[in-house]
Motif scaffolding. Structure first.
Motif, short mmCIF file in Angstrom:
data_model
loop_
_atom_site.label_atom_id
_atom_site.label_comp_id
_atom_site.label_asym_id
_atom_site.label_seq_id
_atom_site.Cartn_x
_atom_site.Cartn_y
_atom_site.Cartn_z
N ASP A 178 -2.74 -4.53 4.57
CA ASP A 178 -2.03 -4.59 3.29
C ASP A 178 -2.70 -5.59 2.34
O ASP A 178 -2.04 -6.35 1.65
CB ASP A 178 -0.56 -4.99 3.53
CG ASP A 178 0.29 -4.75 2.29
OD1 ASP A 178 -0.11 -3.86 1.48
OD2 ASP A 178 1.30 -5.43 2.10
N VAL A 191 -4.24 -5.93 -0.71
CA VAL A 191 -4.43 -5.23 -1.98
C VAL A 191 -5.67 -5.72 -2.70
O VAL A 191 -6.48 -4.95 -3.20
CB VAL A 191 -3.19 -5.41 -2.89
CG1 VAL A 191 -3.45 -4.79 -4.26
CG2 VAL A 191 -1.97 -4.78 -2.25
N PHE A 194 -8.86 -3.77 -3.91
CA PHE A 194 -9.20 -3.69 -5.34
C PHE A 194 -10.67 -4.07 -5.55
O PHE A 194 -11.39 -3.42 -6.32
CB PHE A 194 -8.29 -4.65 -6.13
CG PHE A 194 -8.50 -4.60 -7.61
CD1 PHE A 194 -8.14 -3.47 -8.34
CD2 PHE A 194 -9.03 -5.69 -8.28
CE1 PHE A 194 -8.32 -3.42 -9.72
CE2 PHE A 194 -9.21 -5.66 -9.66
CZ PHE A 194 -8.86 -4.52 -10.38
N PHE A 208 -1.83 2.66 -3.21
CA PHE A 208 -1.97 1.36 -2.57
C PHE A 208 -2.76 0.44 -3.48
O PHE A 208 -2.39 -0.69 -3.73
CB PHE A 208 -2.67 1.51 -1.21
CG PHE A 208 -3.12 0.22 -0.61
CD1 PHE A 208 -2.20 -0.70 -0.13
CD2 PHE A 208 -4.47 -0.10 -0.54
CE1 PHE A 208 -2.61 -1.92 0.42
CE2 PHE A 208 -4.89 -1.31 0.00
CZ PHE A 208 -3.96 -2.22 0.48
N VAL A 209 -3.87 0.97 -3.98
CA VAL A 209 -4.66 0.24 -4.97
C VAL A 209 -5.48 1.27 -5.71
O VAL A 209 -5.71 2.38 -5.21
CB VAL A 209 -5.54 -0.83 -4.30
CG1 VAL A 209 -6.73 -0.23 -3.60
CG2 VAL A 209 -6.01 -1.87 -5.31
N PRO A 258 -5.66 0.15 -12.58
CA PRO A 258 -4.21 -0.01 -12.40
C PRO A 258 -3.42 0.44 -13.63
O PRO A 258 -2.25 0.81 -13.49
CB PRO A 258 -4.05 -1.52 -12.18
CG PRO A 258 -5.40 -2.00 -11.78
CD PRO A 258 -6.39 -1.11 -12.45
N LEU A 294 0.13 0.40 -9.10
CA LEU A 294 0.46 0.23 -7.70
C LEU A 294 1.81 0.87 -7.35
O LEU A 294 2.76 0.80 -8.14
CB LEU A 294 0.49 -1.27 -7.36
CG LEU A 294 -0.77 -1.87 -6.72
CD1 LEU A 294 -1.99 -1.61 -7.56
CD2 LEU A 294 -0.58 -3.35 -6.48
N LEU A 295 1.87 1.45 -6.18
CA LEU A 295 3.11 1.95 -5.57
C LEU A 295 3.73 3.16 -6.26
O LEU A 295 4.83 3.58 -5.93
CB LEU A 295 4.17 0.84 -5.48
CG LEU A 295 3.73 -0.37 -4.65
CD1 LEU A 295 4.80 -1.45 -4.71
CD2 LEU A 295 3.47 0.03 -3.20
N ILE A 296 3.00 3.73 -7.23
CA ILE A 296 3.50 4.95 -7.87
C ILE A 296 3.24 6.11 -6.93
O ILE A 296 2.13 6.24 -6.40
CB ILE A 296 2.75 5.18 -9.20
CG1 ILE A 296 3.05 4.07 -10.19
CG2 ILE A 296 3.07 6.56 -9.80
CD1 ILE A 296 4.38 4.19 -10.87
#
Lengths: 285, 502
Positions: free
Chosen positions: B80, B82, B86, B117-118, B122, B127-129
Motif C-alpha cells: 500500500d 502509494v 506514484f 490505487f495510483v 491524479p 485515488l480510490l475512484i
C-alpha cells in the motif's frame, strides 16, 4: 585524496593490531559517523559534500554522513550505536532520549523553533483548516516526523476526530519535499510539512512551492537538534559542538549556514522540546 | 488549338476529344498519368501497411513497458505504498513516454477492487475512484477485467482511447491491474513523420520521372507525328523521304519508317513508269496518226507531182504558168519531204554500221561547229561492223549532234561518247546550253514541239521513231546547265533472240 585516505586507514589498522590499548586510538582515528534526517538536504548533495568537508577539516577527522530513507531507519542505527551523532527530528529525539544526549540546536531565523504547515494545492479553494479535509487523501512525510505526522494528528484529536479514520486515505512519502510534491501534483489533497523545509525550498525553488498553499501554521516546536550517542567520548562531543557553534564565526561556515537557511547553532536546551514531549505523551508514544 | 490536335482531315469536323490529341501530348500525358497513379498507389499502400505496422509495433512496445512496470509495481501495491507507486508511474511517464515509441497518455494502477490505487495523472484519475467512474472507455473496460486469462494482457480500442491492461499477478493471485492509456490515434505523430518522408520521396521521384517521361514521350512521338503527316500528304503529292536521323533504331518503329521509305521509293518508280507509259502511248498514237496521214497524202501527192511534171514537159507555157508551175513544184516537194519525214522507216535494207559512219557524222557537223565556235569533245570507240542498220543510226546521230551544236550556243561545249558492247550501242551527246524547262520535258519528242526558232521541229520526233522502231530507248536529262541525250540500241541479233524468246 582517496589514496591518502586509504593510507590513513591502513595506518590506523596497523596501530590497532600493534598496540594493546588500540581501542582508544582506533576510536579517535576512525571516521565520525553522523546520521542525517531526510530533510531537504537529500536533494542537495553538493551542499552536503561542502558541509562534510568543512566538518572534517575543523574536527581534523574524517566525517561520514549516513543517509537513510526514513527516520525509523536512522533510529535503528542509533539503537545499534552505529552512529556517533545525528541530526534528528524532535519527535524521534524524544523517543530516543535513552540513547542520545542533545548537543546543539540550529537557529532558524535566529530562533530555535519551527512549525508544522498544513498545505493544499494552490488551486484548491475552500479549505481553511484541517477539518475541511475530512474524507480526503492526506500525505504524511514520515511516521516519526513531528511536523508532518505527530502534529496534524494531535490537532485532529484536539478537534475530537479520530486521525486513523478521518481521512479516506493516507500514505507516506518519506520526505517533506516529496509530501509537498504529492500535494503540488494533486496526488494528495493535503499534507503537513516542516516549515523549515517548505520555506527553504521556497527560497531556492519558489515556482515549486507556489503550487501549494499554506492553510494553517501550527504552534512553535523546538528545532530538530544535533544529538550524540551517549557512549561517544566527551571530548569528541565537545569538539563537535564547538565546531558546529563556531560555524557562524568564519566565512566558510557562514556560507554553508546560509545555504542551509540556518542562522547558527546554539546550546540545546530541554525546554525547547517540552511541547513535543507533551504531544508524544498524549499520543501514547 | 490546332497544334494540340492531330491535323488529319478525317477528324477535322469532329468535336475535340482528349483522344484526338496529338501523340506528342497523348503519349507523355498517358505516361504521366500512369507514373502519378503508380507513385500514389505505391505510397498509399506503403502508408497503409506502415500505419498497421506502426500501430502494432507501438502496442507491442507499450505492452513490453507495461509488463516491466507491472513487475515493479507489485511491491508498492502489496505494501500500500502509494508514493512509491506514484514515483514508478511517473518515472516512466513524462516526455519520454509520450513522445517516444510508447505514446502513453497516462498510467493507472488499480487495486483488486478495481479502484485507482495510483495514477500518473491524479487530476484525471484520482485515488480510490472506481474504474467505472472514469469515463465510457473505462466503464467498458471494467466489465472485461476479470476475464483476462492468466499471463495475458488485454487491449481495448474505443473511439477516443486505446487501453492496454496488464494484470499485476503475484503467485497466480491478481493483486490489481496496470492500465496504459493511449490516445486513439497514438501512433499519429510518428505516422505523420513517416507519411511526410514518404511524400517527400514520392515528390522527388515524380520530379525526376515526369520530365524524363515527357522528354521520352515527345521523342517517341515526334517521328510518328512526322510519319503521319507524310502519309497524309501521300494522297496529294509525292512527299519527301524521312530524314535518316529521325529514328535510327531497329525496333518495330524503325521497321515502320523503313517500310515507309520503301513504299515511297516504289511509289516514285511507279509514278515515273506511269508517266513514261503515258508518254510512250501518246507518241505511239501520234506515230500511227502521222503515218496514216502521210500515207493518205502520199497517193494524191504522187499524182499531183506527176501532173506537174507532165505540165512542165508538155503543157503550153504562158506567163502565168511559167510563174506558178515552179511554185507548185517547190510546194509539192516540200510536202513530200515532210511526209517522208513523218513516214520514218528505220527497217529495211541497209548495210551495217561501222566506225566510219559515225566519223562521217562528226565530219558533216564539224563545219557547223566551227562556225559557232563550239568546243567539241569527240569520243568514238566503235570497232568493226555492228549489227545495226547504218542509215537510220547515222540519221539519229546527226540529229542529236546538230541539236547539241545548236543548243550549246556560241562558244558552247559539246561532248559525244559513242561506244558499243556485244549487246548494245550507246550514244551519249551532251551540251552546255540552257537547261530544258520541266514543262517541255514531257512533250520533247513530240512533232513540232521544238523550242528552237529554226528547223521544222521534227528532228527529235524522227530520232524517237527510229530508236523505237529499232527497239531501243532514247532519254534526256537536263539539269545544272548540262543537257544530255542518251540512246541505247540493242544489236539486231539480240533483238531477234529476245523476240524469239518472247
Amino acid at each position: 585524496m582517496h589514496r591518502r585516505l586509504f593510507l590513513h586507514h591502513l595506518g590506523a589498522g596497523l596501530a590497532m593490531t600493534s598496540l594493546p590499548n588500540g581501542h582508544v586510538l582506533a576510536s579517535e582515528d576512525r571516521p565520525l559517523r553522523i546520521g542525517m534526517s531526510p530533510v531537504f538536504l537529500h536533494d542537495s548533495h553538493g551542499l552536503m559534500g561542502e558541509w562534510k568537508a568543512y566538518l572534517s577539516k575543523r574536527l581534523k577527522r574524517q566525517v561520514i554522513f549516513v543517509l537513510r530513507d526514513s527516520y525509523g531507519e536512522t533510529m535503528d542505527l542509533i539503537k545499534q550505536h552505529r552512529l556517533d551523532a545525528a541530526w534528528l527530528c524532535d519527535y524521534p529525539y524524544i523517543l530516543m532520549k535513552a540513547y542520545v544526549i542533545p548537543l546543539a540546536t540550529p537557529l532558524y531565523g535566529g530562533r530555535p523553533y519551527y512549525r508544522s504547515y498544513l498545505i493544499v494545492s494552490s488551486q484548491r479553494k475552500g479549505v481553511h483548516s484541517i477539518a475541511d479535509l475530512e474524507g480526503k487523501v492526506f500525505a504524511y512525510a514520515d511516521p516519526y516526523s513531528n511536523t508532518s505526522y505527530l502534529a496534524p494528528r494531535h490537532a485532529l484529536k484536539q478537534l475530537g476526530n479520530n486521525p486513523d479514520t478521518f481521512f479516506r486515505k493516507t500514505f507516506f512519502t518519506w520526505s517533506h519535499r516529496k509530501a509537498i510534491e504529492a500535494v503540488a501534483k494533486h496526488l494528495a489533497d493535503g499534507a503537513a510539512v516542516d516549515s523549515y523545509v517548505w520555506e527553504s525550498l521556497a527560497r531556492v525553488e519558489p515556482e515549486f512551492t507556489a503550487r501549494t498553499r499554506i492553510v494553517s501554521r501550527s504552534e512553535e516546536f523546538g528545532f530538530p537538534p544535533f544529538v550524540v550517542d551517549r557512549e561517544l567520548p566527551g571530548g569528541t562531543a565537545r569538539d563537535l559542538r564547538h565546531v558546529l557553534m563556531g560555524m557562524e564565526r568564519d566565512d566558510e561556515g557562514r556560507a554553508i549556514l546560509d545555504k542551509l537557511n540556518l542562522t547558527s547553532f546554539s546550546q540545546a536546551r530541554p525546554e525547547f522540546y517540552e511541547s513535543v514531549e507533551d504531544m508524544v505523551r498524549q499520543a501514547g508514544g | 488549338m490546332k497544334a494540340w490536335r492531330i491535323w488529319c482531315a478525317r477528324r477535322a469536323g469532329d468535336g475535340m476529344s482528349i483522344f484526338d490529341l496529338s501523340l506528342r501530348f497523348k503519349i507523355p500525358l498517358l505516361g504521366s498519368i500512369i507514373i502519378i497513379a503508380t507513385a500514389l498507389g505505391l505510397s498509399l499502400s506503403y502508408m497503409v501497411q506502415a500505419r498497421t505496422d506502426l500501430k502494432r509495433d507501438m502496442l507491442e512496445n507499450s505492452e513490453g513497458l507495461g509488463r516491466v512496470l507491472a513487475h515493479t509495481l507489485q511491491s508498492p501495491l502489496l505494501h500500500d505504498d502509494v508514493w512509491r507507486g506514484f514515483e514508478i508511474v511517473n518515472t516512466l511517464h513524462g516526455d519520454e513516454a509520450s513522445r517516444g515509441s510508447f505514446q502513453v497518455e497516462g498510467l493507472i494502477v488499480l487495486n483488486e477492487m478495481h479502484e485507482v490505487f495510483v495514477s500518473s495523472h491524479p487530476d484525471a484519475y484520482p485515488l480510490l475512484i472506481p474504474l467505472g467512474r472514469l469515463g465510457n472507455a473505462f466503464r467498458t473496460l471494467s466489465t472485461h477485467l476479470d476475464s483476462i486469462p492468466l499471463g495475458q494482457t488485454l487491449t481495448l480500442e474505443t473511439d477516443d482511447k486505446i487501453l492496454q491492461v496488464v494484470p499485476l499477478v503475484a503467485d497466480d493471485v491478481v493483486l490489481g491491474h496496470l492500465i496504459l492509456v493511449h490516445p486513439a490515434e497514438f501512433f499519429w505523430p510518428r505516422f505523420k513523420t513517416l507519411a511526410g518522408n514518404t511524400a517527400i520521396i514520392t515528390g522527388l521521384a515524380l520530379a525526376f520521372l515526369l520530365p524524363v517521361n515527357w522528354y521520352w514521350g515527345q521523342r517517341m512521338a515526334r517521328p510518328l507525328v512526322l510519319l503521319s503527316r507524310r502519309m497524309d500528304d501521300l494522297g496529294r503529292t509525292l512527299p519527301e523521304p524521312l530524314p535518316h536521323t529521325i529514328y535510327p533504331y531497329g525496333d518495330e518503329l524503325g521497321c515502320l519508317f523503313d517500310a515507309y521509305d520503301r513504299m515511297l521509293e516504289e511509289r516514285e518508280v511507279k509514278t515515273a513508269m506511269e508517266r513514261e507509259i503515258v508518254k510512250e502511248g501518246r507518241l505511239a498514237a501520234l506515230g500511227r496518226l502521222s503515218a496514216g496521214i502521210a500515207h493518205e497524202i502520199n497517193n494524191p501527192l504522187g499524182g499531183l507531182m506527176t501532173a506537174v511534171d507532165t505540165l512542165k514537159q508538155y503543157g503550153e507555157h504562158d506567163t502565168v504558168s511559167r510563174r506558178v508551175l515552179p511554185l507548185l513544184e517547190r510546194g509539192l516537194v516540200q510536202i513530200k519531204d515532210i511526209v517522208a519525214a513523218l513516214l520514218v522507216e528505220a527497217k529495211g535494207a541497209s548495210r551495217k554500221l561501222t566506225w566510219q559512219d559515225v566519223e562521217d557524222a562528226h565530219t558533216l557537223l564539224a563545219e557547223e561547229a566551227r562556225k559557232r565556235r563550239v568546243a567539241w569533245q569527240w569520243d568514238n570507240r566503235l570497232q568493226g561492223e555492228l549489227d545495226l542498220p547504218a542509215t537510220p543510226v547515222r540519221q539519229v546521230l546527226i540529229n542529236m549532234l546538230l541539236n547539241a551544236v545548236q543548243a550549246a550556243g556560241p562558244e558552247g561545249r559539246v561532248e559525244a561518247h559513242i561506244q558499243a558492247t556485244d549487246a548494245e550501242l550507246s550514244i551519249e551527246v551532251g551540251n552546255g546550253g540552257d537547261t530544258i524547262p520541266p514543262e517541255q520535258m514531257d512533250s520533247l519528242f513530240e512533232p513540232f514541239a521544238s523550242r528552237k526558232e529554226t528547223g521544222h521541229g521534227l528532228g527529235l520526233w524522227i530520232s524517237y521513231q527510229i530508236v523505237t522502231q529499232l527497239s531501243g530507248h532514247i532519254g534526256v536529262e537536263s539539269r545544272d546547265g548540262w543537257t544530255r541525250f542518251s540512246v541505247a540500241l540493242p544489236m539486231e541479233n539480240e533483238t531477234c533472240t529476245t523476240a524469239a524468246s518472247a
